[in-house]
Scaffold this active site. Sequence first.
Site, PDB file in Angstrom:
ATOM      1  CE1 TYR A  78      -3.098  -2.406  -0.523  1.00  0.00           C
ATOM      2  CE2 TYR A  78      -3.744  -1.865   2.121  1.00  0.00           C
ATOM      3  CZ  TYR A  78      -4.185  -2.284   1.096  1.00  0.00           C
ATOM      4  OH  TYR A  78      -5.801  -3.417   1.049  1.00  0.00           O
TER       5      TYR A  78
HETATM    6  N1  LIG Z   1      -7.876  -7.128   0.130  1.00  0.00           N
HETATM    7  C1  LIG Z   1      -7.658  -6.183  -1.114  1.00  0.00           C
HETATM    8  O1  LIG Z   1      -7.470  -6.724  -2.290  1.00  0.00           O
HETATM    9  C2  LIG Z   1      -8.131  -4.546  -0.599  1.00  0.00           C
HETATM   10  C3  LIG Z   1      -8.593  -3.828  -1.282  1.00  0.00           C
HETATM   11  C4  LIG Z   1      -8.812  -2.798  -1.812  1.00  0.00           C
HETATM   12  C5  LIG Z   1      -8.905  -1.969  -0.370  1.00  0.00           C
HETATM   13  N2  LIG Z   1      -8.550  -2.778   0.574  1.00  0.00           N
HETATM   14  C6  LIG Z   1      -8.589  -2.850   1.812  1.00  0.00           C
HETATM   15  O2  LIG Z   1     -10.004  -1.466   2.225  1.00  0.00           O
HETATM   16  C7  LIG Z   1      -9.993  -0.244   2.584  1.00  0.00           C
HETATM   17  C8  LIG Z   1     -10.140   0.739   2.174  1.00  0.00           C
HETATM   18  O3  LIG Z   1     -10.962   0.125   0.697  1.00  0.00           O
HETATM   19  P1  LIG Z   1     -11.470   2.028   0.005  1.00  0.00           P
HETATM   20  O4  LIG Z   1     -10.166   3.091   0.633  1.00  0.00           O
HETATM   21  O5  LIG Z   1     -11.295   0.738  -1.219  1.00  0.00           O
HETATM   22  O6  LIG Z   1     -12.926   1.784   0.876  1.00  0.00           O
HETATM   23  P2  LIG Z   1     -14.061   2.984  -0.127  1.00  0.00           P
HETATM   24  O7  LIG Z   1     -14.539   3.065   1.515  1.00  0.00           O
HETATM   25  O8  LIG Z   1     -14.786   2.412  -1.005  1.00  0.00           O
HETATM   26  O9  LIG Z   1     -13.868   3.669  -0.704  1.00  0.00           O
HETATM   27  C9  LIG Z   1     -12.912   4.952   0.109  1.00  0.00           C
HETATM   28  C10 LIG Z   1     -12.646   6.483  -0.921  1.00  0.00           C
HETATM   29  O10 LIG Z   1     -14.329   7.180  -0.849  1.00  0.00           O
HETATM   30  C11 LIG Z   1     -14.136   7.750  -0.667  1.00  0.00           C
HETATM   31  N3  LIG Z   1     -14.881   8.216   1.046  1.00  0.00           N
HETATM   32  C12 LIG Z   1     -15.092   7.106   1.855  1.00  0.00           C
HETATM   33  N4  LIG Z   1     -15.426   7.665   3.133  1.00  0.00           N
HETATM   34  C13 LIG Z   1     -15.952   8.546   2.499  1.00  0.00           C
HETATM   35  C14 LIG Z   1     -17.086   9.520   2.853  1.00  0.00           C
HETATM   36  N5  LIG Z   1     -17.919   9.272   3.852  1.00  0.00           N
HETATM   37  N6  LIG Z   1     -17.517  10.402   2.054  1.00  0.00           N
HETATM   38  C15 LIG Z   1     -17.256  10.747   0.718  1.00  0.00           C
HETATM   39  N7  LIG Z   1     -16.372   9.891   0.350  1.00  0.00           N
HETATM   40  C16 LIG Z   1     -15.758   9.052   1.210  1.00  0.00           C
HETATM   41  C17 LIG Z   1     -12.529   8.547  -0.353  1.00  0.00           C
HETATM   42  O11 LIG Z   1     -12.719   8.828  -1.813  1.00  0.00           O
HETATM   43  P3  LIG Z   1     -11.652  10.506  -2.194  1.00  0.00           P
HETATM   44  O12 LIG Z   1     -10.747  10.123  -2.048  1.00  0.00           O
HETATM   45  O13 LIG Z   1     -12.050  10.443  -3.645  1.00  0.00           O
HETATM   46  O14 LIG Z   1     -12.541  11.079  -1.397  1.00  0.00           O
HETATM   47  C18 LIG Z   1     -12.043   7.428  -0.313  1.00  0.00           C
HETATM   48  O15 LIG Z   1     -10.677   7.332  -0.635  1.00  0.00           O
HETATM   49  C19 LIG Z   1      -8.609  -0.258   2.089  1.00  0.00           C
HETATM   50  O16 LIG Z   1      -7.767   0.426   3.002  1.00  0.00           O
HETATM   51  C20 LIG Z   1      -8.016  -1.514   2.517  1.00  0.00           C
HETATM   52  O17 LIG Z   1      -7.765  -1.146   3.481  1.00  0.00           O
HETATM   53  C21 LIG Z   1      -8.349  -4.210   0.169  1.00  0.00           C
END
Ligand SMILES: NC(=O)c1ccc[n+]([C@@H]2O[C@H](COP(=O)([O-])OP(=O)(O)OC[C@H]3O[C@@H](n4cnc5c(N)ncnc54)[C@H](OP(=O)(O)O)[C@@H]3O)[C@@H](O)[C@H]2O)c1
Length: 353
Positions: free
Chosen positions: A62
């Site tokens: 990451y």
């Molecule tokens: N195992 C795997 O292969 C895998 C893959 C992906 C993720 N993960 C894990 O899962 C975690 C979460 O994944 P994800 O980042 O894809 O989650 P997500 O919650 O689907 O997307 C996060 C993004 O959504 C926006 N956001 C989050 N909360 C918000 C809110 N309350 N209001 C408005 N926009 C909001 C932000 O984007 P903006 O920057 O546009 O504001 C943020 O970067 C990662 O940190 C990682 O630890 C694991």
Amino acid sequence: MQLTLDTYRLLGRSGLRVSPLALGAATFGTEWGWGAEQDEARKLFDTYVERGGNFIDTASTYTDGSSERLLGDFTRSDRESLVLATKYTTLRRPGDPNSGGANRKSLFGSVESSLRQLNTDYIDLLYLHVWDFTTPVEEILRGLDDLVRGGKVLYVAISNAPAWQVSRMQAIADLRGWSPLVALEIEYNLAQRGGERDLIPMAREMGLGVVPYSPLAGGVLTGKYTRADLTGDGTASADSNRKSFNHALGTVTERNLAVAETVREVAAELGRTPAQVALAWTLHNPAVTAPVIGARTPAQLEDNLGALDVDLTEPPLSRLDAASAIELGLPHDMLAGDHIRQATAGDLKLEPR
Ligand SMILES: NC(=O)c1ccc[n+]([C@@H]2O[C@H](COP(=O)([O-])OP(=O)(O)OC[C@H]3O[C@@H](n4cnc5c(N)ncnc54)[C@H](OP(=O)(O)O)[C@@H]3O)[C@@H](O)[C@H]2O)c1
């Protein structure tokens, strides 16, 4: 549902106690073009931990290692009370064929790198990050078990792998007395319900806690993407570089924008935010242990933590289900038919599991 971060849950078939929302640390560091600088990431971490959160999710790769390094710094004062999860298989060095993938050499090399970056001498939960289609499962399981026996890893888990392989691995681990897989981390949200076909039922049957990632579909379910974002041509309304990543992943589609619109309508009716409703929907599934939230700013984190006390009941639940329904496909559609039930149970009053 009235949860708090210190309403701990058991992770799969283990005694490990984790918060009902994990803190995703892929937003720690800006190397991927979005994410939080060190001070902001520290605020995210502190807020989560101060509220009783103990389940932190990162990976060896990451933000090119910054995520693990920042966590190594933030956890200096209280490492013991946290459940630190990291992952292996993607730490590749150009020219070194064994540096990535699921093989034993990659596994041990990646764990040593994570231990150094995280500034710790053990990892609470180690995931196989991505299935590599090549390494024999016995090699993987034996390597994971060796790490557990050696004390460098406490629990093992898997992410991004076919259900049939995971269930096969769990059966082999059980029969050999090797450390079982205690969690399955998959993308699961209102825009991506593919896990309902086989992965989630498999996880329930085999004792893996489901840990959904991207619970907001990369932000699409917050309602901040509009039709202008469909093309990714620079007229986008979403406010960060995350949108180009979401485009690359194919998350910004007509269908997902329609799902997001229903989420927005339900949220308005309930007096909550779309992010809270979307997160509450993943939490509502009894197979789910802890969605991994991906906040980039403290305001987003506050918003997301608000999901813990959203009470999703009928009719909003049915409305969200209908807007996001998928075809389950063979054999599930066929098995769900009345004639099958009639053939296997007749008039018996038999509750499904
Ligand atoms: N195992 C795997 O292969 C895998 C893959 C992906 C993720 N993960 C894990 O899962 C975690 C979460 O994944 P994800 O980042 O894809 O989650 P997500 O919650 O689907 O997307 C996060 C993004 O959504 C926006 N956001 C989050 N909360 C918000 C809110 N309350 N209001 C408005 N926009 C909001 C932000 O984007 P903006 O920057 O546009 O504001 C943020 O970067 C990662 O940190 C990682 O630890 C694991």
